[in-house]
Design a protein around this motif. Structure first.
Motif, PDB file in Angstrom:
ATOM      1  N   VAL A  15       0.873  -1.177   0.000  1.00 53.23           N
ATOM      2  CA  VAL A  15       0.000   0.000   0.000  1.00 53.23           C
ATOM      3  C   VAL A  15       0.905   1.221   0.000  1.00 53.23           C
ATOM      4  CG1 VAL A  15      -1.773   1.299   1.229  1.00 53.23           C
ATOM      5  CG2 VAL A  15      -1.840  -1.196   1.241  1.00 53.23           C
ATOM      6  N   ARG A  38      -2.908  -9.314  -6.087  1.00 53.22           N
ATOM      7  CA  ARG A  38      -4.235  -8.788  -5.748  1.00 53.22           C
ATOM      8  C   ARG A  38      -5.256  -9.374  -6.704  1.00 53.22           C
ATOM      9  NH1 ARG A  38      -4.779  -4.449  -2.332  1.00 53.22           N
ATOM     10  NH2 ARG A  38      -2.814  -3.513  -1.738  1.00 53.22           N
ATOM     11  N   ALA A  48      -6.243   0.717  -3.928  1.00 56.60           N
ATOM     12  CA  ALA A  48      -5.787   0.571  -2.542  1.00 56.60           C
ATOM     13  C   ALA A  48      -4.928   1.756  -2.128  1.00 56.60           C
ATOM     14  CB  ALA A  48      -5.010  -0.735  -2.369  1.00 56.60           C
TER      15      ALA A  48
END
Length: 103
Positions: A15, A38, A48
């Motif tokens: 992230v 992902r 994200a």
């Protein structure tokens, strides 16, 4: 380890270029074995990053990096570096902070 800079384009733990996994495994050839794609791919990665917000810096994450690579920073199977960088390569995602040991 307080800082794992992750420049992968598609990993569940990444992230805003910060790895949020608690334990990272780096393999023999410095490959990141902890990478999990992902479900939505690179587009989900972008979402994200946006959802994390501007104030997110991932500084609260403290991870252990297990390492089996031949590296000067490898201390009994644990990375002794204060920070590392992980990036996508042609065939795998690798620790780019690896230092060849002096023999």
């Amino acid at each position: 380890m307080k800082e794992i800079i992750c420049e992968t384009s598609n990993c569940e733990h990444n992230v805003k270029c910060r790895c949020l996994a608690g334990i990272i495994s780096v393999g023999d050839k410095a490959a990141c074995l902890s990478r999990i794609k992902r479900e939505g791919g690179a587009l989900a990665q972008s979402f994200a990053d946006v959802e994390a917000g501007e104030e997110f810096n991932g500084a609260d994450t403290d991870s252990i990096v297990q390492c089996s690579a031949k590296c000067a920073l490898n201390r009994n199977g644990v990375c002794s570096a204060e920070k590392i960088t992980v990036k996508d390569g042609v065939f795998s995602t690798k620790c780019r902070s690896r230092i060849s040991p002096q023999e």
